[in-house]
Each structure stands twice: as structure tokens, then as C-alpha cells.
Design a protein around this motif. Structure first.
Motif, PDB file in Angstrom:
ATOM      1  N   GLY A  27      12.981 -15.015 -43.189  1.00  0.00           N
ATOM      2  CA  GLY A  27      14.320 -14.475 -42.980  1.00  0.00           C
ATOM      3  C   GLY A  27      14.410 -13.016 -43.369  1.00  0.00           C
ATOM      4  O   GLY A  27      15.040 -12.216 -42.669  1.00  0.00           O
ATOM      5  N   ALA A  28      13.775 -12.642 -44.479  1.00  0.00           N
ATOM      6  CA  ALA A  28      13.796 -11.247 -44.920  1.00  0.00           C
ATOM      7  C   ALA A  28      13.065 -10.354 -43.933  1.00  0.00           C
ATOM      8  O   ALA A  28      13.560  -9.284 -43.556  1.00  0.00           O
ATOM      9  CB  ALA A  28      13.168 -11.135 -46.302  1.00  0.00           C
ATOM     10  N   THR A  29      11.895 -10.790 -43.510  1.00  0.00           N
ATOM     11  CA  THR A  29      11.110  -9.996 -42.556  1.00  0.00           C
ATOM     12  C   THR A  29      11.849  -9.825 -41.244  1.00  0.00           C
ATOM     13  O   THR A  29      11.905  -8.723 -40.673  1.00  0.00           O
ATOM     14  CB  THR A  29       9.748 -10.667 -42.293  1.00  0.00           C
ATOM     15  N   LEU A  30      12.438 -10.906 -40.764  1.00  0.00           N
ATOM     16  CA  LEU A  30      13.178 -10.864 -39.503  1.00  0.00           C
ATOM     17  C   LEU A  30      14.380  -9.931 -39.611  1.00  0.00           C
ATOM     18  O   LEU A  30      14.637  -9.114 -38.710  1.00  0.00           O
ATOM     19  CB  LEU A  30      13.635 -12.272 -39.130  1.00  0.00           C
ATOM     20  N   SER A  31      15.111 -10.023 -40.711  1.00  0.00           N
ATOM     21  CA  SER A  31      16.311  -9.201 -40.896  1.00  0.00           C
ATOM     22  C   SER A  31      15.961  -7.718 -40.965  1.00  0.00           C
ATOM     23  O   SER A  31      16.614  -6.876 -40.330  1.00  0.00           O
ATOM     24  CB  SER A  31      17.050  -9.630 -42.166  1.00  0.00           C
ATOM     25  N   LEU A  32      14.939  -7.374 -41.742  1.00  0.00           N
ATOM     26  CA  LEU A  32      14.533  -5.979 -41.865  1.00  0.00           C
ATOM     27  C   LEU A  32      14.014  -5.437 -40.535  1.00  0.00           C
ATOM     28  O   LEU A  32      14.285  -4.292 -40.161  1.00  0.00           O
ATOM     29  CB  LEU A  32      13.466  -5.828 -42.952  1.00  0.00           C
ATOM     30  N   THR A  33      13.267  -6.259 -39.815  1.00  0.00           N
ATOM     31  CA  THR A  33      12.721  -5.829 -38.527  1.00  0.00           C
ATOM     32  C   THR A  33      13.835  -5.561 -37.529  1.00  0.00           C
ATOM     33  O   THR A  33      13.852  -4.523 -36.849  1.00  0.00           O
ATOM     34  CB  THR A  33      11.765  -6.894 -37.951  1.00  0.00           C
ATOM     35  N   TYR A  34      14.773  -6.492 -37.422  1.00  0.00           N
ATOM     36  CA  TYR A  34      15.888  -6.321 -36.490  1.00  0.00           C
ATOM     37  C   TYR A  34      16.732  -5.097 -36.859  1.00  0.00           C
ATOM     38  O   TYR A  34      17.245  -4.399 -35.971  1.00  0.00           O
ATOM     39  CB  TYR A  34      16.764  -7.568 -36.488  1.00  0.00           C
ATOM     40  N   ALA A  35      16.893  -4.838 -38.159  1.00  0.00           N
ATOM     41  CA  ALA A  35      17.704  -3.694 -38.585  1.00  0.00           C
ATOM     42  C   ALA A  35      17.033  -2.374 -38.226  1.00  0.00           C
ATOM     43  O   ALA A  35      17.706  -1.382 -37.923  1.00  0.00           O
ATOM     44  CB  ALA A  35      17.947  -3.762 -40.088  1.00  0.00           C
ATOM     45  N   ILE A  36      15.704  -2.359 -38.222  1.00  0.00           N
ATOM     46  CA  ILE A  36      14.960  -1.117 -37.965  1.00  0.00           C
ATOM     47  C   ILE A  36      14.834  -0.825 -36.472  1.00  0.00           C
ATOM     48  O   ILE A  36      14.808   0.344 -36.064  1.00  0.00           O
ATOM     49  CB  ILE A  36      13.563  -1.197 -38.614  1.00  0.00           C
TER      50      ILE A  36
END
Length: 357
Positions: A27-36
């Protein structure tokens, strides 16, 4: 500027740790990736807009960092006060969020207006800094929304996990990535107009009006989400899209006018003896500027650096001279323009222009 960079490092660490703590590894990786994902495209867009008279990199970086770290932190703290005071969800979304968030984002522009007025020469400069603040703010805010969606999911879709985060990304990162930059641009436009005014009363009225415009747009957008109606969202989205398109058209027209003004100013300076008439073409059009830098690079790194600096200074002195022509200059602007011209003159021994056509 140093304090802003310190805040950037601390804020980046805080965002990453928060995402890791609140979400699982995926979830953290997905959230950071989508935000970038949308950030590079938006930064590239503002770089393209800023090509004519590039603002100092440190100020553009500071604008982005302010939005990403300082504005978000202040907004969270300010909103928490109203939340614990018992404000309803509707009030928090439609009233508190627009008022607090636009104030925390706009504070950077106000500081620049008061402490570094020479950075903002007009409306386009104000919109660029405002937009970069909005891009930074949206990037970090999106991380929070994506993490929340991973666990709870938006009520509209009744899903969670990967599907919820992805649907939220489509809404925030793909459909409306320029929402926050658009809101804050209202204040940026107002400050761009304010720098041209000599009356502090007029400046204050413009800044207040720009802030209220930012809040109104933000509240209008958030209000469409509160209704949970697709029709309301579509109408709001179309209105925002038309406004955004209008702003881009205005930017292009303003840049065309600025280019014409720069040409007239540089020709005038050449008639005064500060420039050679053959140089003017290599100081205006982007293709000719690139050609001049490429030719200078063939004569060594010193010639290449001198040409790059010379072109930058020519743009700066053109804008300063235009302030004088329009009666908006002061003693500081006049001294700065004279200093720029002297710096340009000192670079002349290293300049290597292409042969005249």
C-alpha cells in the motif's frame, strides 16, 4: 531558502515514514508511486511556460517544497483545530479546507512579494510560482488520500485495497492533477498584478481578492464532491476545464506580448550602443538562442558559459527596462538594470556569436 531545503528533507522523511506506518508495504509503495507519477509532467509544463524569462531555480524549488512540506503541515494543523472544535464533515470539506489550505499555500507568494519582489515581474511569474506551490501540495496530499483509500476505499466505489487506490489515482492524479495549481493561480495572478501597482492599498485589495478567488474555486470544487452526484461533478469539472484552458490561452498571449516587448527593448538597447544589432536575434528566438550556445560551445567551456549567461542577462535587462518605459520602475530597478548591463559588457570578450546571415 536554506530553511526551506531543511524542511524539504524533513518533510520527505516524514511522508515516507507516515506512508510506511499507515499502510502495508504494498500500500505504501503503491501510494507513493501514484503520487509521483503526474509530478514530472506538471513540472515540465511549468518549465515550458517559464522558458522566456526563467526564474531562479532556488525559488522555483522553494515554491514546490513549500507546497509539499510547509503548506501541507500548516494545513493539517489548522484543519485539526476546527476538527476538534466539532466542525461537521461538510463544513470541513467546503469551508475549512479551502480557507486553510489556500492560506498556507498563498503564504509563500506573500513572502516572495514582500521580501523578493524582483522575482515576480508580472502575472505569468505569479502563476508559475503559485502553480509550483500547488503541485507540491497536491503531491503530498495525494499520498494521504491514496493511503486512506487503500484501507477504507472511497464510498462512491465501495472497494478498498489496490482497486480503491487506483480509482482514487484516476480521479486525482489523471482527471484533476491541476486542481490545486489552478486554485492557487488566482492568488498568483493577483500578486502578479499587485507588483505593477505603486499604491499599497491597491496591492492589498488585489491580494485579498486573489485569495478569496482561490478559496471560492476550491470550495466550488470540494462542494461537488460533497453532493456525491456525478452530474454536479461533471458540471464542476467542465467549468474548471474551461477556466484552465482560458488561463493557458492567456499565458500564451502574455508571452507573445512579452516577446514583442523584449524585441523592441533589445533593439532600443542596441541603438544606445549596449548591444550589437546582429546579436538581437540570438537573444530572442529559442532556436537562434540554442544555435548561438551550440556555436559558442565549439570555442570552449568559457565561451559556452558566457553565452548562456549573456542571454539570461539580456532577458532580465529587457524586463527591467520595460518597467522604466511603463513608469513602474524605482531606484532599485534602475540600479539593478545598470548592474546587469555592466555585467553583460564584462562578458563581451568571451562571447562568440555565429557568423551573421
Amino acid at each position: 531558502v536554506v530553511l526551506v531545503w531543511i524542511a524539504a528533507v524533513a518533510g520527505a522523511i516524514f511522508v515516507v515514514l507516515t506512508a510506511l506506518i499507515q499502510a502495508s508495504g504494498a500500500g505504501a509503495t503503491l501510494s507513493l508511486t501514484y503520487a509521483i507519477i503526474p509530478v514530472p509532467a506538471m513540472l515540465l509544463m511549468y518549465w515550458w511556460i517559464d522558458r522566456v524569462e526563467p526564474e531562479p531555480f532556488r525559488y522555483k524549488a522553494a515554491a514546490f517544497i513549500w507546497g509539499a512540506v510547509i503548506a501541507t503541515s500548516l494545513a493539517i494543523a489548522g484543519s485539526a483545530v476546527f476538527f476538534f472544535a466539532g466542525a461537521s464533515d461538510v463544513v470541513m470539506t467546503v469551508v475549512v479546507a479551502p480557507v486553510v489550505e489556500e492560506a498556507t499555500k498563498g503564504l509563500f507568494l506573500l513572502v516572495v512579494l514582500l521580501r523578493a519582489r524582483k522575482i515576480i515581474h508580472g502575472v505569468v511569474d505569479g502563476m508559475i510560482l503559485a502553480g509550483l506551490v500547488g503541485v507540491g501540495f497536491a503531491a503530498v496530499e495525494n499520498v494521504i488520500y491514496y493511503v486512506a483509500a487503500y484501507f477504507e476505499g472511497p464510498e462512491l466505489f465501495q472497494v478498498s485495497g489496490f482497486a480503491a487506490t487506483t480509482s482514487t489515482f484516476v480521479m486525482r492524479g489523471l482527471i484533476s492533477p491541476l486542481a490545486h495549481p489552478l486554485f492557487t493561480s488566482m492568488l498568483g495572478i493577483a500578486i502578479g498584478l499587485a507588483v505593477a501597482q505603486k499604491s499599497w492599498a491597491v496591492r492589498i485589495l488585489l491580494v485579498v481578492g486573489g485569495y478569496l478567488g482561490s478559496v471560492a474555486l476550491h470550495a466550488f470544487w470540494n462542494g461537488s464532491a460533497v453532493t456525491e452526484s456525478w452530474a454536479a461533478f461533471v458540471v464542476t469539472y467542465l467549468c474548471m476545464a474551461v477556466l484552465l484552458l482560458g488561463l493557458f490561452v492567456a499565458i500564451i498571449l502574455l508571452r507573445i506580448r512579452e516577446m514583442k516587448s523584449m524585441r523592441a527593448t533589445l533593439i532600443e538597447l542596441s541603438e544606445m550602443g549596449w548591444l550589437h544589432p546582429a546579436e538581437v536575434g540570438h537573444l530572442l528566438r529559442f532556436s537562434r538562442r540554442r544555435q548561438a550556445r551550440k556555436y559558442a560551445a565549439q570555442h570552449g567551456p568559457h565561451a559556452a558559459q558566457a553565452m548562456k549567461e549573456y542571454q539570461k542577462l539580456a532577458t532580465e535587462v529587457a524586463f527591467l527596462h520595460q518597467l522604466t518605459v511603463t513608469g513602474r520602475s524605482n531606484a532599485f530597478d534602475a540600479r539593478q538594470a545598470q548592474g546587469v548591463l555592466e555585467h553583460m559588457w564584462a562578458l563581451r570578450p568571451w562571447l562568440r556569436f555565429p557568423p551573421a546571415l
